[in-house]
Write an enzyme that holds these catalytic residues in place. Structure first.
Site, PDB file in Angstrom:
ATOM      1  N   ASP A 150      41.825  50.315  34.995  1.00  0.00           N
ATOM      2  CA  ASP A 150      42.254  48.867  34.680  1.00  0.00           C
ATOM      3  C   ASP A 150      41.914  48.439  33.521  1.00  0.00           C
ATOM      4  OD1 ASP A 150      44.157  48.478  37.171  1.00  0.00           O
ATOM      5  OD2 ASP A 150      42.224  48.252  38.157  1.00  0.00           O
ATOM      6  N   LYS A 181      38.352  49.486  38.124  1.00  0.00           N
ATOM      7  CA  LYS A 181      39.428  49.952  39.011  1.00  0.00           C
ATOM      8  C   LYS A 181      39.586  49.048  40.098  1.00  0.00           C
ATOM      9  CE  LYS A 181      38.833  54.337  39.741  1.00  0.00           C
ATOM     10  NZ  LYS A 181      40.070  54.545  39.275  1.00  0.00           N
ATOM     11  N   GLY A 182      40.798  49.491  40.719  1.00  0.00           N
ATOM     12  CA  GLY A 182      41.251  48.653  41.844  1.00  0.00           C
ATOM     13  C   GLY A 182      42.516  48.068  42.186  1.00  0.00           C
ATOM     14  N   GLY A 232      45.255  49.442  42.407  1.00  0.00           N
ATOM     15  CA  GLY A 232      45.946  50.084  43.534  1.00  0.00           C
ATOM     16  C   GLY A 232      45.368  49.740  44.853  1.00  0.00           C
ATOM     17  N   GLU A 255      37.891  55.549  46.012  1.00  0.00           N
ATOM     18  CA  GLU A 255      38.112  56.146  44.332  1.00  0.00           C
ATOM     19  C   GLU A 255      36.406  56.229  44.286  1.00  0.00           C
ATOM     20  OE1 GLU A 255      42.317  54.736  42.837  1.00  0.00           O
ATOM     21  OE2 GLU A 255      40.270  53.336  42.527  1.00  0.00           O
TER      22      GLU A 255
END
Length: 234
Positions: free
Chosen positions: A98, A108-109, A111, A117
Site C-alpha cells: 500500500d 500492507k494490509g 487486502g 502475509e
C-alpha cells in the site's frame, strides 16, 4: 538498508500492474530451481503475477498462499499449492504494497491478509514487492495502518490505539481468513516504523499490524508509464 536503483525498459502500452508483475516474474525466473517454493501475496497485482507464472511454464516445487482469495486464483490457474500451516521455508515471496519507502519498509494490509502475509515474508529468503510508482513514498502514514484484531478485543485495542494518537476505524464488512476484524488506523506516528510495529504487536488483542519493517522488502518493483524502477538491497 541501503538500496541500489536500476531501470528496465518495457512496452509503454502495458498496464502498470502487469509491468510490475512481469518484472518480478523475470527476477524470480532468473534464479528459479525445480525445488523452489514461491510465496504468493494477495491483491490484483499478485493475481496478474499468478497468471504470468502459469503462462511461463516454469518448473518449481509449489506455491504457498497468503489468503483464500489467492488460493482460489492459484487453483484457477492450475498451479500446485501447499497450505501455509505446513510451510517451513519459501524461496521467493511476491506481494503488493500500500505504501513503501526506498529503504524497504512497507505498509500492507489493504487486502486484509497482513497476518499471513507477514508469516510468509518472514519465512522468505527473498521478499519482492510489486506496485505502481505512486506507492513509493518519502514517509509512511498517508495510508491508514491496517491492524488485525481479535473481535473480543476491539474496544480495548481501540482505546490503546487512541492513547497513541491513533484514529482507528473498523473496516466495514471485513472478516479476515483468520476470523478477526481489521481496524484501519490513521494518525499514528510512523517516523520509526520498526519501533511502532513492535509496540503495536504488544497490545493484547492485536494479532498483527501492517508495518513490514522488522522484515523489510529485499527487492521493490515500481512501475510507471516509462517502465519499471527497481530498488534492490546491496
Amino acid at each position: 538498508m541501503s538500496m541500489a536503483k536500476r531501470f528496465i525498459e518495457m512496452d509503454s502500452s502495458d498496464c502498470l500492474r502487469t509491468k510490475a508483475a512481469k518484472a518480478a516474474l523475470d527476477q524470480v525466473l532468473s534464479v528459479l530451481k525445480p525445488s523452489s517454493v514461491i510465496g504468493i501475496g494477495t491483491g490484483a497485482t499478485v493475481e496478474i503475477f499468478i497468471q504470468l507464472l502459469k503462462q511461463s511454464g516454469a518448473e518449481f516445487s509449489h506455491c504457498v498462499s497468503s489468503s483464500e482469495r489467492s488460493s482460489k486464483a492459484l487453483a484457477a490457474a492450475g498451479l500446485a499449492e501447499q497450505p501455509i500451516s505446513s510451510c517451513e521455508r519459501i524461496d521467493f515471496y511476491v506481494d503488493g504494497i500500500d505504501e513503501g519507502l526506498s529503504s524497504g519498509e512497507t505498509i500492507k494490509g489493504g487486502g486484509a491478509a497482513l497476518a499471513r502475509e507477514k508469516v510468509l515474508a518472514t519465512l522468505a529468503m527473498s521478499f519482492i514487492t510489486i506496485a505502481d510508482s505512486d506507492r513509493l513514498k518519502l514517509s509512511l502514514g498517508a495510508f491508514p495502518l491496517p491492524i488485525e484484531v481479535l473481535p473480543a478485543a476491539e474496544l480495548a485495542v481501540t482505546r490503546a490505539l487512541q492513547s497513541l494518537g491513533g484514529i482507528p476505524v473498523r473496516r466495514e464488512g471485513c472478516i479476515t481468513d483468520n476470523g478477526n476484524i481489521i481496524l484501519d488506523c490513521a494518525g499514528l506516528d510512523l517516523s520509526e516504523p520498526q519501533l511502532l510495529e513492535t509496540a503495536l504487536n504488544s497490545i493484547p488483542g492485536v494479532v498483527e499490524n501492517g508495518i513490514f519493517s522488522c522484515r523489510k522488502a529485499d527487492c521493490m518493483a515500481f512501475s510507471d508509464d516509462d517502465g519499471v524502477h527497481w530498488l534492490a538491497s546491496n
